[in-house]
Design a protein around this motif. Structure first.
Motif, PDB file in Angstrom:
ATOM      1  N   ASP A 141     -12.565  -0.288  -9.004  1.00 11.65           N
ATOM      2  CA  ASP A 141     -11.544   0.533  -9.484  1.00 11.65           C
ATOM      3  C   ASP A 141     -10.058   0.225  -8.922  1.00 11.65           C
ATOM      4  O   ASP A 141     -10.237  -0.926  -7.781  1.00 11.65           O
ATOM      5  N   TRP A 142      -9.068   0.920  -8.970  1.00 13.39           N
ATOM      6  CA  TRP A 142      -7.916   0.486  -8.476  1.00 13.39           C
ATOM      7  C   TRP A 142      -7.757   0.793  -7.118  1.00 13.39           C
ATOM      8  O   TRP A 142      -7.056  -0.224  -6.282  1.00 13.39           O
ATOM      9  N   GLN A 143      -8.224   1.820  -6.458  1.00 12.14           N
ATOM     10  CA  GLN A 143      -8.464   2.068  -5.221  1.00 12.14           C
ATOM     11  C   GLN A 143      -9.024   0.888  -4.083  1.00 12.14           C
ATOM     12  O   GLN A 143      -8.291   0.675  -2.958  1.00 12.14           O
ATOM     13  N   HIS A 197       1.613  -0.956 -13.300  1.00 11.17           N
ATOM     14  CA  HIS A 197       2.381   0.141 -12.995  1.00 11.17           C
ATOM     15  C   HIS A 197       3.871   0.091 -13.708  1.00 11.17           C
ATOM     16  O   HIS A 197       4.348   1.101 -14.227  1.00 11.17           O
ATOM     17  N   LYS A 251      -4.413  -6.615 -14.233  1.00 14.33           N
ATOM     18  CA  LYS A 251      -5.234  -6.214 -13.426  1.00 14.33           C
ATOM     19  C   LYS A 251      -5.350  -6.432 -12.107  1.00 14.33           C
ATOM     20  O   LYS A 251      -5.936  -5.620 -11.315  1.00 14.33           O
ATOM     21  N   ASP A 291       1.445   3.916  -3.497  1.00 13.40           N
ATOM     22  CA  ASP A 291       1.835   4.733  -4.568  1.00 13.40           C
ATOM     23  C   ASP A 291       1.745   4.284  -5.913  1.00 13.40           C
ATOM     24  O   ASP A 291       2.121   4.890  -7.055  1.00 13.40           O
ATOM     25  N   LEU A 292       1.050   2.840  -6.140  1.00 15.29           N
ATOM     26  CA  LEU A 292       0.757   2.414  -7.459  1.00 15.29           C
ATOM     27  C   LEU A 292      -0.193   2.917  -8.082  1.00 15.29           C
ATOM     28  O   LEU A 292      -1.277   3.155  -7.342  1.00 15.29           O
ATOM     29  N   ASP A 293      -0.173   2.989  -9.245  1.00 15.74           N
ATOM     30  CA  ASP A 293      -1.444   3.639 -10.115  1.00 15.74           C
ATOM     31  C   ASP A 293      -2.073   2.572 -10.652  1.00 15.74           C
ATOM     32  O   ASP A 293      -3.159   2.605 -11.418  1.00 15.74           O
ATOM     33  N   SER A 294      -1.566   1.351 -11.004  1.00 15.24           N
ATOM     34  CA  SER A 294      -2.313   0.019 -11.569  1.00 15.24           C
ATOM     35  C   SER A 294      -1.499  -1.058 -11.291  1.00 15.24           C
ATOM     36  O   SER A 294      -0.367  -1.027 -10.659  1.00 15.24           O
ATOM     37  N   THR A 298       2.672  -6.972  -7.853  1.00 20.61           N
ATOM     38  CA  THR A 298       1.729  -6.808  -8.927  1.00 20.61           C
ATOM     39  C   THR A 298       1.718  -8.199  -9.839  1.00 20.61           C
ATOM     40  O   THR A 298       2.344  -8.569 -10.040  1.00 20.61           O
ATOM     41  N   GLU A 316       4.659   0.283  -0.452  1.00 19.51           N
ATOM     42  CA  GLU A 316       4.695   0.676  -1.643  1.00 19.51           C
ATOM     43  C   GLU A 316       3.210   0.736  -2.141  1.00 19.51           C
ATOM     44  O   GLU A 316       3.050   1.622  -3.152  1.00 19.51           O
ATOM     45  N   GLN A 339      -6.509  -1.713  -4.094  1.00 14.50           N
ATOM     46  CA  GLN A 339      -5.512  -1.634  -2.958  1.00 14.50           C
ATOM     47  C   GLN A 339      -6.230  -1.991  -1.520  1.00 14.50           C
ATOM     48  O   GLN A 339      -5.528  -2.670  -0.751  1.00 14.50           O
TER      49      GLN A 339
END
Length: 302
Positions: free
Chosen positions: A140-142, A263, A170, A257-260, A166, A254, A145
């Motif tokens: 997953d994204w977390q 983003h 993906k 704070d990104l969601d993907s 980014t 930053e 990160q």
């Protein structure tokens, strides 16, 4: 008026501008060309003086994609053809130094632009090392990160400043600016040693082998981008994927704070343009040699 702005005003005419290239966002060929004209002042510093590869999508992002590294008789307005001796046995490599050529690539149905890790004038010695964090199934994204931060911690321990962007798809890209000290084989070999160290140290998160089956539930920090002829999508390039994400330079602060990794997209990029390349302002003065880091990791270049 700047030279780049003046060049942008000479951008080629876009034919079939109304043709849909992404059903998910509704973006047309004309929209993409307008995007590249708009971001040219930000994107050209990442393209200038480097060989570039093009990902063309004549039938849109849902159709067949064509990856092009060499001239192949293409006639893109403003594009520079490099000395064939740089890549013997092939047609000339391509280089984009102007907004005219950037928009010309869009007219030629280019969606993505990828660059080498070396400049055309010193093609034998890379000036950066790139890690493309490629998530496997179930990541997953977390976790992505967290993985990027773990890579940064290791690079910091090795005395190697790193910069983040980014991918627009993906993953995330971690870039290390280098002094031109070693050739491709040494840089690629050392980047592999770094990834293998990650895989040994955090095996539940990283894998050192490519391929979907090898990275189920884990992340491959792709070091293969560091070989001769390998490329990575440029900052500010759109991606040939539904939604058309954009690869954007980031400050490490930053990342939470990104969601993907997508983003930002061609459709929503506007507010980000004011930030531009600022997160990478320190890149040039952060160039570092690899010898000390190699010694710390026990890597002996041939």
């Amino acid at each position: 008026m700047s030279a780049r702005m003046a060049t942008a005003q000479k951008a080629p005419r876009i034919t079939h501008a109304e043709r849909l290239i992404d059903a998910a966002s509704g973006l047309t060929k004309g929209d993409l060309a307008a995007y590249y004209a708009r971001v040219a002042p930000l994107m050209l510093p990442h393209l200038e003086g480097r060989p570039v590869a093009l990902v063309r999508a004549p039938d849109g992002v849902g159709g067949e994609l064509f990856f092009q590294k060499h001239a192949q008789h293409s006639d893109i307005a403003g594009i520079k053809l490099l000395d064939p001796a740089l890549d013997p046995g092939h047609d000339p490599l391509l280089q984009i130094d102007t907004a005219e050529a950037l928009v010309g690539a869009a007219q030629f149905n280019t969606v993505e632009l990828h660059t080498w890790n070396a400049t055309s004038r010193a093609l034998g010695k890379p000036d950066r090392m790139t890690f493309d964090l490629d998530p496997g199934e179930g990541i997953d994204w977390q976790q992505m990160q967290e993985a990027a931060l773990l890579v940064r911690v290791l690079l910091d321990e090795l005395g190697l400043p790193s910069f983040l962007k980014t991918s627009g798809g993906k993953g995330l890209h971690v870039v290390v600016p280098l002094r031109r000290q070693f050739g491709w084989d040494e840089v690629r070999g050392f980047s592999r040693a770094i990834v293998e160290h990650l895989a040994r140290t955090v095996p539940e998160r990283f894998v050192a082998k490519s391929g979907p089956r090898n990275r189920v539930g884990r992340i491959f920090a792709d070091y293969l981008r560091n070989g001769f002829g390998a490329t990575t999508v440029s900052a500010w390039s759109a991606r040939a994927r539904p939604g058309m994400g954009v690869s954007v330079p980031l400050a490490w602060e930053e990342l939470p704070d990104l969601d993907s990794a997508a983003h930002w997209t061609v459709a929503n990029i506007g507010p980000r343009l004011a930030t531009g390349n600022t997160p990478w302002d320190a890149m040039e003065r952060s160039r570092t040699g690899l010898r000390a880091a190699m010694q710390m990791l026990g890597f002996l270049p041939e």
